[in-house]
Design an enzyme around this catalytic site. Structure first.
Site, PDB file in Angstrom:
ATOM      1  N   TYR A   1      69.898   3.986  79.476  1.00  0.00           N
ATOM      2  CA  TYR A   1      68.517   4.047  78.998  1.00  0.00           C
ATOM      3  C   TYR A   1      67.605   3.898  80.207  1.00  0.00           C
ATOM      4  CZ  TYR A   1      64.458   2.755  76.050  1.00  0.00           C
ATOM      5  OH  TYR A   1      63.230   2.680  75.423  1.00  0.00           O
TER       6      TYR A   1
ATOM      7  N   LYS B   1      69.412   8.312  77.669  1.00  0.00           N
ATOM      8  CA  LYS B   1      68.123   8.366  76.978  1.00  0.00           C
ATOM      9  C   LYS B   1      67.059   8.340  78.062  1.00  0.00           C
ATOM     10  CE  LYS B   1      64.889   5.937  73.976  1.00  0.00           C
ATOM     11  NZ  LYS B   1      64.579   4.721  73.185  1.00  0.00           N
TER      12      LYS B   1
ATOM     13  N   THR C   1      61.930  -0.605  70.529  1.00  0.00           N
ATOM     14  CA  THR C   1      61.139  -0.640  69.306  1.00  0.00           C
ATOM     15  C   THR C   1      61.680  -1.664  68.325  1.00  0.00           C
ATOM     16  OG1 THR C   1      60.769   1.724  69.676  1.00  0.00           O
ATOM     17  CG2 THR C   1      60.044   0.844  67.577  1.00  0.00           C
TER      18      THR C   1
ATOM     19  N   ILE D   1      66.006  10.303  70.592  1.00  0.00           N
ATOM     20  CA  ILE D   1      65.987   8.913  70.137  1.00  0.00           C
ATOM     21  C   ILE D   1      64.510   8.597  69.975  1.00  0.00           C
ATOM     22  CG2 ILE D   1      66.586   6.518  70.636  1.00  0.00           C
ATOM     23  CD1 ILE D   1      68.980   7.536  72.213  1.00  0.00           C
TER      24      ILE D   1
END
EC number: 4.3.3.7
Length: 300
Positions: free
Chosen positions: A143, A171, A55, A211
């Site tokens: 991630y 994540k 993001t 997150i």
């Protein structure tokens, strides 16, 4: 939560915003607005911030900009929140250089995405993550986002990586709650929800926190959700989860970057437009987003 999960919560936080990167009208990095946004998010209940993640438009920012952004956010929040630096790229050597630079700047942890585009085998993923984890003493989160990286981190690979002392969690943005629960039980790794639509289910499976993208617009509500769940008030947690669902629907239409930047502007925080190839919301999209934000009680 496992014992490791509690420790990770203290070191990295439980409600982390996957923070946008503010840009000025000419497209340059806007560190002053980044500092203001970071303080705003912490004031709203975030105890952690992730900079230069998905993001944060990390593919479109230089290493120098990533370090400038990290420095600005660290200086802004001080000891009020943990700041996690996105340090993953599709190149292991580059990821190592970036991880070392983030560590030298004072990041509290690293978020390292699966190498994208090249589709490495699991053996390559294990070697990549191990090399980046070896490069610093910082706690590191894997991630796992195959929707963007094309390759998932398979459960056995995560189990193998769990033996590394610096790899403390995952994540998860692939919605594999079943495997995640098994891995948490087997390894003690902390899991963070990387999909806001699954925040409450992940908590039920034992995740440490979120997150989050929608935390840009609803950090207070997500903090209340975490508090309610932690105190055993599942009914309230469910109520809040349902209340913020319109924001998840909006994100599915717009994507996280466009949603967050347009939504923040509607809330009075102008962080600029995305860099190409991401694009700003159209007037029609802004109208629909405003309706969703009102439905979620995050816009009057």
């Amino acid at each position: 939560m496992t014992t490791v999960g509690f420790d990770v919560a203290a070191r990295l936080g439980t409600l982390l915003t996957a923070m946008v990167t503010p840009f000025s009208g000419d497209g340059s990095l806007d560190t002053a607005t980044a500092a203001r946004l970071a303080n705003h998010l912490v004031d709203q209940g975030c105890d952690g911030l992730v900079v230069s993640g998905t993001t944060g438009e990390s593919p479109t920012t230089t290493d120098g900009e990533k370090i400038e952004l990290l420095r600005a956010v660290l200086e802004a929040v001080g000891d009020r929140a943990r700041v996690i630096a996105g340090a993953g790229t599709y190149d292991t050597a580059h990821s190592i250089r970036l991880a070392k630079a983030c560590a030298a700047e004072g990041a509290h942890g690293l978020l390292v995405v699966t190498p994208y585009y090249s589709k490495p085998p699991q053996r390559g993923l294990q070697a990549h993550f191990t090399a980046v984890a070896d490069a610093t003493e910082l706690p590191m989160l894997l991630y796992d986002i195959p929707g963007r990286s094309a390759v998932p981190i398979e459960p056995d690979t995560i189990r193998a990586l769990a033996s590394h002392p610096n790899i403390v969690g995952v994540k998860d943005a692939k919605a594999d709650l079943h495997s995640g629960a098994q891995i948490m039980a087997d390894t003690g790794l902390a899991y963070y929800s990387g999909d806001d639509a699954l925040n409450l289910p992940w908590l039920a499976m034992g995740a440490t926190g979120f997150i989050s993208v929608i935390a840009h617009l609803a950090a207070g509500q997500l903090r209340e959700l975490l508090s309610a769940f932690g105190s055993g008030d599942i009914a309230t947690a469910r109520k809040i989860n349902i209340a913020v669902a319109p924001l998840c629907n909006a994100m599915s239409r717009l994507g996280g970057v466009t949603l967050s930047k347009a939504g923040l502007r509607l809330q009075g925080i102008d962080v600029g437009d995305p860099r190409l190839p991401q694009v700003a919301a159209t007037p029609e999209q802004i109208d629909a987003l405003a309706a969703d934000m009102r439905a979620a009680s995050v816009l009057r």
